[in-house]
Design a protein around this motif. Structure first.
Motif, short mmCIF file in Angstrom:
data_model
loop_
_atom_site.label_atom_id
_atom_site.label_comp_id
_atom_site.label_asym_id
_atom_site.label_seq_id
_atom_site.Cartn_x
_atom_site.Cartn_y
_atom_site.Cartn_z
N ALA A 127 0.96 -1.50 -0.14
CA ALA A 127 0.46 0.29 0.25
C ALA A 127 0.72 1.27 -0.09
O ALA A 127 0.46 2.54 -0.90
N LEU A 128 1.61 1.30 0.59
CA LEU A 128 2.75 2.83 0.89
C LEU A 128 3.59 2.83 -0.59
O LEU A 128 3.84 3.47 -1.21
N GLU A 129 3.41 1.40 -0.66
CA GLU A 129 5.28 1.76 -2.49
C GLU A 129 3.73 1.83 -3.73
O GLU A 129 4.98 3.05 -3.94
N ARG A 130 2.47 2.14 -3.17
CA ARG A 130 1.36 2.48 -4.46
C ARG A 130 0.83 4.17 -4.21
O ARG A 130 0.24 4.48 -4.26
N GLY A 131 1.41 4.51 -2.74
CA GLY A 131 1.24 6.10 -2.28
C GLY A 131 -0.09 5.81 -1.70
O GLY A 131 -0.91 7.28 -1.30
N ALA A 132 -0.12 5.27 -0.85
CA ALA A 132 -1.54 5.24 -0.01
C ALA A 132 -1.24 5.19 1.25
O ALA A 132 -0.28 4.90 1.38
N TRP A 133 -2.59 6.08 2.07
CA TRP A 133 -2.34 6.19 2.80
C TRP A 133 -2.67 4.78 3.99
O TRP A 133 -3.29 4.00 3.29
N VAL A 134 -2.07 3.98 5.50
CA VAL A 134 -2.26 2.77 5.93
C VAL A 134 -1.86 3.26 7.13
O VAL A 134 -1.91 4.49 7.50
N VAL A 135 -3.86 2.95 8.35
CA VAL A 135 -4.07 4.04 9.30
C VAL A 135 -4.29 1.94 10.31
O VAL A 135 -5.30 1.10 9.77
N CYS A 136 -3.66 1.91 10.86
CA CYS A 136 -3.37 0.54 11.52
C CYS A 136 -3.84 0.77 13.56
O CYS A 136 -2.92 1.98 13.80
N ASP A 137 -4.26 0.24 13.67
CA ASP A 137 -5.02 -0.02 15.16
C ASP A 137 -4.03 -0.72 15.77
O ASP A 137 -4.08 -2.05 15.60
N ARG A 138 -2.92 -0.49 16.08
CA ARG A 138 -1.39 -0.93 16.96
C ARG A 138 -0.96 -1.16 15.59
O ARG A 138 -0.89 -1.72 14.64
N TYR A 139 0.55 -1.15 16.51
CA TYR A 139 1.80 -2.18 15.96
C TYR A 139 2.68 -2.26 16.58
O TYR A 139 2.39 -2.68 17.58
N VAL A 140 3.78 -2.13 16.27
CA VAL A 140 5.01 -2.33 16.53
C VAL A 140 5.37 -2.16 18.49
O VAL A 140 5.37 -3.10 18.58
N ASP A 141 5.46 -1.08 19.12
CA ASP A 141 4.84 -0.28 20.00
C ASP A 141 4.08 -0.70 20.93
O ASP A 141 4.48 -0.83 21.74
N SER A 142 2.81 -1.62 20.33
CA SER A 142 2.62 -2.40 21.05
C SER A 142 2.81 -3.63 21.65
O SER A 142 2.81 -4.05 23.25
#
Length: 197
Positions: free
Chosen positions: A80-95
């Motif tokens: 998604a990031l490579e094609r220029g989209a926004w990614v909105v994620c509920d939790r990630y590495v910090d969790s």
């Protein structure tokens, strides 16, 4: 752009992630709204084990989160990031750093290193920490609680403290917001942070 939402259970992460995704879509952006653990068929199977399975050791828990995240990054987030989209994620590495690294006692650096490897160093551009104390977190919980939500208030307090410390160490990426503020006001603050007025 990659945006993550973090915080203790009940802080409103899912609500704010959804509101931000809707705002971005209304502005004409492609948005991938996702969550962890989960986000892929494999990730959802792991989520079921983590949240509704039996007891497990801290390292088993950390490894399952990392496995779900590895698949998530390669199958969903990075493309998604490579094609220029926004990614909105509920939790990630910090969790994982907070829950397994600090609160479960595995060591923040050890858990971060595991996740650094499986994500190939992919971190969010901006992380919103919805700051809420343990008592308010408990009061907001409704219905049947999952395996982690059933932990006591001492656990929750440790989570809150660990998030605050992590955010203080990474001020370049974290924005700390008071989760007691009404959801529409919080959403507007987040919008301004990302898109300006």
């Amino acid at each position: 752009m990659f945006v993550s939402f973090e915080g203790v259970d009940g802080s409103g992460k899912s609500t704010q992630a959804g509101l931000l995704a809707a705002t971005l879509r209304a502005a004409g952006h492609e948005v991938i709204e996702t969550r962890e653990p989960g986000g892929t068929p494999l990730g959802e199977q792991v989520r079921a084990m983590l949240l509704h399975g039996g007891d497990m050791t801290p390292w088993a828990e950390a490894a399952l989160f990392a496995a779900s995240r590895a698949q998530h990054v390669e199958e969903v987030i990075r493309p998604a990031l490579e094609r220029g989209a926004w990614v909105v994620c509920d939790r990630y590495v910090d969790s994982s750093v907070v829950y397994q690294g600090v609160v479960r006692g595995l060591g923040a650096e050890a858990v971060y290193e595991l996740n650094r490897v499986v994500t190939r160093d992919l971190l969010p551009h901006r992380t919103f920490l919805l700051d809420l104390d343990a008592a308010a977190s408990r009061a907001r919980q409704e219905g049947e609680l999952d395996r982690i939500e059933r932990e006591d208030d001492t656990f929750r307090t440790s989570v809150v403290d660990a998030y605050r410390e992590l955010a203080a160490r990474h001020r370049d990426r974290f924005v700390v917001l008071d989760a007691r503020v009404p959801a529409p006001e919080l959403a507007e603050t987040i919008r301004e942070q990302l898109l300006g007025r």
